[in-house]
Design an enzyme around this catalytic site. Structure first.
Site, short mmCIF file in Angstrom:
data_model
loop_
_atom_site.label_atom_id
_atom_site.label_comp_id
_atom_site.label_asym_id
_atom_site.label_seq_id
_atom_site.Cartn_x
_atom_site.Cartn_y
_atom_site.Cartn_z
N LEU A 9 5.16 -0.85 -0.61
CA LEU A 9 5.01 -2.11 0.11
C LEU A 9 3.59 -2.62 -0.05
O LEU A 9 2.64 -1.85 0.06
CB LEU A 9 5.30 -1.92 1.60
N ASP A 10 3.45 -3.89 -0.27
CA ASP A 10 2.14 -4.54 -0.26
C ASP A 10 1.88 -4.99 1.16
O ASP A 10 2.50 -5.93 1.64
CB ASP A 10 2.12 -5.72 -1.22
N MET A 11 1.01 -4.30 1.87
CA MET A 11 0.84 -4.56 3.29
C MET A 11 -0.24 -5.60 3.58
O MET A 11 -0.08 -6.42 4.47
CB MET A 11 0.54 -3.25 4.01
N ASP A 12 -1.35 -5.57 2.84
CA ASP A 12 -2.45 -6.49 3.12
C ASP A 12 -2.03 -7.91 2.81
O ASP A 12 -1.72 -8.25 1.68
CB ASP A 12 -3.69 -6.14 2.31
N THR A 14 0.62 -9.31 3.73
CA THR A 14 2.08 -9.43 3.76
C THR A 14 2.58 -9.00 5.14
O THR A 14 3.16 -9.78 5.86
CB THR A 14 2.73 -8.56 2.67
#
Length: 104
Positions: A9-12, A14
């Site tokens: 997962l791309d958290m920053d 998102t």
């Protein structure tokens, strides 16, 4: 049916609002070291940090050097004494304590 063993997962930017967390962590770090915590000082740090991350992306600096250097350069820029490496540790501690979620 496919079985997945890993999910990335791309958290920053998102799921997590990194800019909000960064803002809080910088202010808390500046206050901890009794340095000016105004907008101008924060933006100076942000600019130095962005320059170093750009150098990292170009392969001009290693990540370990970036972590050691960003607050050292910042302290020099504001003509303040201090340990940039220790300041970076403090900043990362504060950053990890702000899991700000993105708002719709």
């Amino acid at each position: 049916m496919a079985h997945y063993y890993c999910l990335l997962l791309d958290m920053d930017g998102t799921l997590l609002d990194f800019e909000a967390a960064e803002h809080k962590a910088i202010l808390e770090t500046l206050e901890h070291f009794e340095l000016p915590s105004d907008h101008e000082t924060e933006m100076l740090y942000v600019e130095i940090n962005k320059e170093l991350w750009a150098a990292l992306e170009k392969g001009q600096i290693k990540r370990e050097k970036l972590m050691a250097e960003r607050f050292t350069r910042f302290l020099k820029a504001i003509n303040a004494a201090g340990d940039g490496v220790e300041m970076n540790r403090c900043y990362l501690d504060h950053l990890s304590s702000h899991p700000d979620l993105m708002t719709p």
